[in-house]
Design a protein around this motif. Structure first.
Motif, PDB file in Angstrom:
ATOM      1  N   PRO A  19       0.796  -1.235   0.000  1.00  0.00           N
ATOM      2  CA  PRO A  19       0.000   0.000   0.000  1.00  0.00           C
ATOM      3  C   PRO A  19       0.829   1.287   0.000  1.00  0.00           C
ATOM      4  N   GLU A  20       2.003   1.259   0.612  1.00  0.00           N
ATOM      5  CA  GLU A  20       2.822   2.476   0.679  1.00  0.00           C
ATOM      6  C   GLU A  20       3.469   2.829  -0.663  1.00  0.00           C
ATOM      7  N   LEU A  21       3.501   1.875  -1.576  1.00  0.00           N
ATOM      8  CA  LEU A  21       4.148   2.103  -2.875  1.00  0.00           C
ATOM      9  C   LEU A  21       3.173   1.787  -4.003  1.00  0.00           C
ATOM     10  N   LYS A  22       2.673   2.813  -4.640  1.00  0.00           N
ATOM     11  CA  LYS A  22       1.742   2.626  -5.752  1.00  0.00           C
ATOM     12  C   LYS A  22       2.450   1.885  -6.886  1.00  0.00           C
ATOM     13  N   GLY A  23       1.771   0.897  -7.430  1.00  0.00           N
ATOM     14  CA  GLY A  23       2.315   0.187  -8.572  1.00  0.00           C
ATOM     15  C   GLY A  23       3.189  -1.005  -8.232  1.00  0.00           C
ATOM     16  N   VAL A  24       3.342  -1.321  -6.950  1.00  0.00           N
ATOM     17  CA  VAL A  24       4.123  -2.498  -6.584  1.00  0.00           C
ATOM     18  C   VAL A  24       3.158  -3.663  -6.370  1.00  0.00           C
ATOM     19  N   PHE A  25       3.252  -4.609  -7.291  1.00  0.00           N
ATOM     20  CA  PHE A  25       2.420  -5.806  -7.247  1.00  0.00           C
ATOM     21  C   PHE A  25       3.311  -6.997  -7.556  1.00  0.00           C
ATOM     22  N   SER A  26       2.960  -8.126  -6.999  1.00  0.00           N
ATOM     23  CA  SER A  26       3.667  -9.359  -7.323  1.00  0.00           C
ATOM     24  C   SER A  26       2.735 -10.510  -6.981  1.00  0.00           C
ATOM     25  N   GLN A  27       3.241 -11.711  -7.122  1.00  0.00           N
ATOM     26  CA  GLN A  27       2.461 -12.886  -6.753  1.00  0.00           C
ATOM     27  C   GLN A  27       3.409 -13.984  -6.317  1.00  0.00           C
ATOM     28  N   ALA A  28       2.866 -14.916  -5.553  1.00  0.00           N
ATOM     29  CA  ALA A  28       3.656 -16.049  -5.071  1.00  0.00           C
ATOM     30  C   ALA A  28       2.752 -17.271  -5.030  1.00  0.00           C
ATOM     31  N   ARG A  29       3.350 -18.419  -5.214  1.00  0.00           N
ATOM     32  CA  ARG A  29       2.584 -19.671  -5.165  1.00  0.00           C
ATOM     33  C   ARG A  29       2.201 -20.039  -3.734  1.00  0.00           C
ATOM     34  N   ARG A  30       3.146 -19.790  -2.804  1.00  0.00           N
ATOM     35  CA  ARG A  30       2.925 -20.177  -1.403  1.00  0.00           C
ATOM     36  C   ARG A  30       3.149 -18.970  -0.498  1.00  0.00           C
ATOM     37  N   LEU A  31       2.516 -19.008   0.653  1.00  0.00           N
ATOM     38  CA  LEU A  31       2.631 -17.919   1.621  1.00  0.00           C
ATOM     39  C   LEU A  31       4.071 -17.715   2.072  1.00  0.00           C
ATOM     40  N   ASP A  32       4.832 -18.802   2.218  1.00  0.00           N
ATOM     41  CA  ASP A  32       6.222 -18.651   2.667  1.00  0.00           C
ATOM     42  C   ASP A  32       7.116 -18.009   1.606  1.00  0.00           C
ATOM     43  N   GLN A  33       6.610 -17.807   0.395  1.00  0.00           N
ATOM     44  CA  GLN A  33       7.370 -17.146  -0.665  1.00  0.00           C
ATOM     45  C   GLN A  33       7.012 -15.668  -0.810  1.00  0.00           C
ATOM     46  N   VAL A  34       5.989 -15.226  -0.100  1.00  0.00           N
ATOM     47  CA  VAL A  34       5.503 -13.851  -0.241  1.00  0.00           C
ATOM     48  C   VAL A  34       6.585 -12.837   0.107  1.00  0.00           C
ATOM     49  N   GLU A  35       7.289 -13.047   1.206  1.00  0.00           N
ATOM     50  CA  GLU A  35       8.285 -12.058   1.619  1.00  0.00           C
ATOM     51  C   GLU A  35       9.364 -11.865   0.557  1.00  0.00           C
ATOM     52  N   SER A  36       9.911 -12.944   0.047  1.00  0.00           N
ATOM     53  CA  SER A  36      10.992 -12.790  -0.940  1.00  0.00           C
ATOM     54  C   SER A  36      10.480 -12.138  -2.224  1.00  0.00           C
ATOM     55  N   MET A  37       9.283 -12.492  -2.654  1.00  0.00           N
ATOM     56  CA  MET A  37       8.719 -11.876  -3.858  1.00  0.00           C
ATOM     57  C   MET A  37       8.445 -10.388  -3.632  1.00  0.00           C
TER      58      MET A  37
END
Length: 130
Positions: A19-37
């Motif tokens: 939310p703090e950065l407009k235009g930053v979107f990504s996706q991950a297959r698993r929840l444990d991969q969210v941080e690195s993505m």
């Protein structure tokens, strides 16, 4: 700087937004991969190293998960309360002259556990007196 990373299930993926950065979107297959993505996406957007900032992962949780987590917290609190109450009762019953076996039977714990509880209480009492 610390960024909030929100993620929600979208099909078989976790959709990631910052939310703090407009235009930053990504996706991950698993929840444990969210941080690195998320770190990779933020780093690319800001042109900084992915380890040069902090992130806080906030998954959008289904209601049943929220209820389960709340129940687990309540369970831990109840266990602590039961342990404290049992300890107090065991010590008081020892002082009243009950046998370790009787106390175990009354409290639904083994005589060995009664001995552990009351011995620990004696040790703590001696340390507090010193």
């Amino acid at each position: 700087m610390k960024y909030t990373v929100e993620c929600a299930r979208s099909g078989s993926w976790w959709a990631i937004t910052v939310p703090e950065l407009k235009g930053v979107f990504s996706q991950a297959r698993r929840l444990d991969q969210v941080e690195s993505m998320a770190r990779e996406a933020i780093g690319l957007m800001l042109e900084v190293a992915p380890d040069s900032f902090d992130v806080e992962i906030k998954p959008v949780l289904p209601d049943q998960v929220v209820r389960a987590r709340e129940a687990r917290v309540a369970l831990r609190q109840a266990e602590r309360s039961a342990e404290e109450t049992t300890r107090y009762a065991a010590v008081e019953l020892i002082r009243a002259g009950y046998t370790v076996r009787d106390i175990g039977e009354l409290l639904g714990i083994s005589p060995q556990r009664v001995s552990q509880i009351t011995q620990a209480a004696k040790t703590e009492g001696k340390q507090q007196a010193a």
